[in-house]
Design an enzyme around this catalytic site. Structure first.
Site, PDB file in Angstrom:
ATOM      1  N   ILE A   7       0.800  -0.927   0.337  1.00 38.84           N
ATOM      2  CA  ILE A   7      -0.337  -0.095   0.129  1.00 38.84           C
ATOM      3  C   ILE A   7       0.713   0.817   0.064  1.00 38.84           C
ATOM      4  O   ILE A   7       1.829   1.391   1.291  1.00 38.84           O
ATOM      5  CB  ILE A   7      -0.844  -0.141   1.115  1.00 38.84           C
ATOM      6  CG1 ILE A   7      -2.289  -0.849   1.319  1.00 38.84           C
ATOM      7  CG2 ILE A   7      -1.680   1.240   1.454  1.00 38.84           C
ATOM      8  CD1 ILE A   7      -2.271  -1.328   2.224  1.00 38.84           C
ATOM      9  N   THR A  10      -0.366   6.848  -3.646  1.00 37.13           N
ATOM     10  CA  THR A  10      -0.723   7.014  -4.464  1.00 37.13           C
ATOM     11  C   THR A  10      -1.608   5.559  -4.804  1.00 37.13           C
ATOM     12  O   THR A  10      -2.654   5.693  -5.886  1.00 37.13           O
ATOM     13  CB  THR A  10      -0.373   7.316  -6.355  1.00 37.13           C
ATOM     14  OG1 THR A  10       0.405   8.765  -5.464  1.00 37.13           O
ATOM     15  CG2 THR A  10      -0.653   7.473  -7.028  1.00 37.13           C
ATOM     16  N   ILE A  12      -1.903   0.837  -4.429  1.00 39.00           N
ATOM     17  CA  ILE A  12      -1.658  -0.449  -3.939  1.00 39.00           C
ATOM     18  C   ILE A  12      -1.186  -1.091  -5.267  1.00 39.00           C
ATOM     19  O   ILE A  12      -2.009  -1.875  -6.521  1.00 39.00           O
ATOM     20  CB  ILE A  12      -3.001  -0.591  -3.445  1.00 39.00           C
ATOM     21  CG1 ILE A  12      -3.561   0.242  -2.547  1.00 39.00           C
ATOM     22  CG2 ILE A  12      -2.961  -2.041  -2.597  1.00 39.00           C
ATOM     23  CD1 ILE A  12      -4.560   0.167  -1.663  1.00 39.00           C
ATOM     24  N   VAL A  13      -0.537  -1.710  -4.757  1.00 37.53           N
ATOM     25  CA  VAL A  13      -0.342  -2.594  -5.626  1.00 37.53           C
ATOM     26  C   VAL A  13      -0.081  -4.032  -5.125  1.00 37.53           C
ATOM     27  O   VAL A  13       0.044  -4.174  -3.716  1.00 37.53           O
ATOM     28  CB  VAL A  13       1.656  -3.391  -6.368  1.00 37.53           C
ATOM     29  CG1 VAL A  13       2.075  -4.463  -7.259  1.00 37.53           C
ATOM     30  CG2 VAL A  13       2.371  -1.753  -6.413  1.00 37.53           C
ATOM     31  N   SER A 108       7.992   0.380   5.531  1.00 35.61           N
ATOM     32  CA  SER A 108       7.911  -0.474   5.390  1.00 35.61           C
ATOM     33  C   SER A 108       8.605  -1.419   4.296  1.00 35.61           C
ATOM     34  O   SER A 108       8.493  -2.280   3.609  1.00 35.61           O
ATOM     35  CB  SER A 108       6.439  -1.609   6.088  1.00 35.61           C
ATOM     36  OG  SER A 108       5.657  -1.241   4.974  1.00 35.61           O
ATOM     37  N   ASP A 109       7.812  -0.399   3.480  1.00 32.49           N
ATOM     38  CA  ASP A 109       8.539  -0.626   1.946  1.00 32.49           C
ATOM     39  C   ASP A 109       9.887  -0.917   1.286  1.00 32.49           C
ATOM     40  O   ASP A 109      10.278  -1.406   1.151  1.00 32.49           O
ATOM     41  CB  ASP A 109       7.386   0.803   1.032  1.00 32.49           C
ATOM     42  CG  ASP A 109       8.116   2.089   1.153  1.00 32.49           C
ATOM     43  OD1 ASP A 109       8.502   2.480   2.925  1.00 32.49           O
ATOM     44  OD2 ASP A 109       7.902   3.115   0.551  1.00 32.49           O
ATOM     45  N   ASP A 129      13.234   3.231  -5.785  1.00 30.30           N
ATOM     46  CA  ASP A 129      12.395   3.112  -5.779  1.00 30.30           C
ATOM     47  C   ASP A 129      10.951   4.087  -5.837  1.00 30.30           C
ATOM     48  O   ASP A 129      11.199   5.500  -5.233  1.00 30.30           O
ATOM     49  CB  ASP A 129      11.880   2.863  -4.442  1.00 30.30           C
ATOM     50  CG  ASP A 129      10.228   2.134  -4.809  1.00 30.30           C
ATOM     51  OD1 ASP A 129       9.203   2.796  -5.816  1.00 30.30           O
ATOM     52  OD2 ASP A 129      10.067   0.883  -3.553  1.00 30.30           O
ATOM     53  N   THR A 132       5.087   8.311  -5.492  1.00 32.98           N
ATOM     54  CA  THR A 132       5.063   9.692  -5.233  1.00 32.98           C
ATOM     55  C   THR A 132       5.933  10.414  -4.184  1.00 32.98           C
ATOM     56  O   THR A 132       6.701  11.452  -4.816  1.00 32.98           O
ATOM     57  CB  THR A 132       4.149   9.362  -4.318  1.00 32.98           C
ATOM     58  OG1 THR A 132       2.762   8.912  -4.421  1.00 32.98           O
ATOM     59  CG2 THR A 132       4.050  10.757  -3.402  1.00 32.98           C
TER      60      THR A 132
END
Length: 255
Positions: A7, A10, A12-13, A108-109, A129, A132
């Site tokens: 999540i 912008t 949700i993958v 967390s990403d 990465d 946004t």
């Protein structure tokens, strides 16, 4: 097969990982006002689209940088797959050795990106990465996360430009035919695409010096594909990096 969901601010993958293989990847808009039921219906529609049966999914895992919808999304996923869903955060084993001032502050990403990067690529390693916000994870030769960078994403920068310059309108993010633009739209496209690519090249140069040698560079995120093509440094494009990292973390925490 596991259901992996990231999540972001912008998008949700989400996708299903069958061992090391990604069965599918899709993106939904991140909407902070949606209910559990609305997210559950979105998820059900995606799984139906790819003919994924609930019985085929052994569990799920979520990483999120949007705390206000993390629990909503978790409950929504559990409604559909009726299995336990892990959330990357406190109490979750990642295997990542984080060497920064306050490890609890690491998003967390970024944790998930780093776990996947270490599992897939040689170190030392830089992971860009592009979303946004643009982030850079720096992994040293001992597979330690030693820090990184955060700077405005391409869309954020472009929105700021059009909001604050009254004669500049919105543009699509495709590179123009020539670097030297011949009209306002071309100039904006060229400036946006090539300044972003040049920034990545410059960051790689500086971080390589800091790490005293050659580094592996990986790029992921919603806008990576549009920018990496125009970079001059060797960069591996891995659109599935986050989902791969979630799969690795899920396996580390499987009972």
């Amino acid at each position: 097969m596991i259901l992996a969901i990231d999540i972001g601010n912008t998008n949700i993958v989400l996708g299903c990982m069958d061992g090391p293989n990604c069965v599918f990847v899709e993106r939904l808009s991140t909407v902070r006002t949606k209910t559990e039921l609305e997210y559950a219906l979105d998820l059900k529609n995606v799984l139906d689209l790819y003919h994924i049966k609930r019985s085929d999914i052994e569990g799920g895992i979520i990483s999120s940088v949007v705390p206000q919808i993390t629990t909503v999304a978790k409950i929504a996923v559990e409604k559909i797959i009726r299995k336990e869903v892990l959330v990357v955060g406190a109490g979750i084993k990642t295997g990542l050795n984080i060497r920064i001032d306050n490890p609890a502050q690491l998003g967390s990403d970024l944790v998930v990106d780093s776990v996947a990067g270490i599992a897939e690529y040689p170190v030392p390693l830089l992971i860009f990465d592009l979303g946004t916000a643009n982030t850079v994870c720096v992994i040293d030769e001992n597979k330690n996360y030693i820090g990184g960078m955060i700077y405005p994403g391409i869309g954020v920068s472009l929105d700021s430009l059009t909001a604050n310059a009254s004669q500049l309108g919105g543009i699509s993010l495709e590179a123009p035919e020539h670097i030297i633009g011949k009209n306002t739209a071309e100039c904006m496209k060229s400036g946006t695409i090539y300044s972003s690519a040049a920034a990545i090249d410059g960051i790689i140069d500086r971080l390589s010096e800091e790490l005293h040698g050659d580094v592996t560079v990986v790029a992921t995120g919603g806008l990576a594909e549009k920018i990496v093509l125009h970079c001059r440094r060797k960069i591996v494009l891995d659109n599935d990096l986050l989902l791969k990292g979630l799969a690795v973390i899920y396996r580390k925490n499987r009972r």
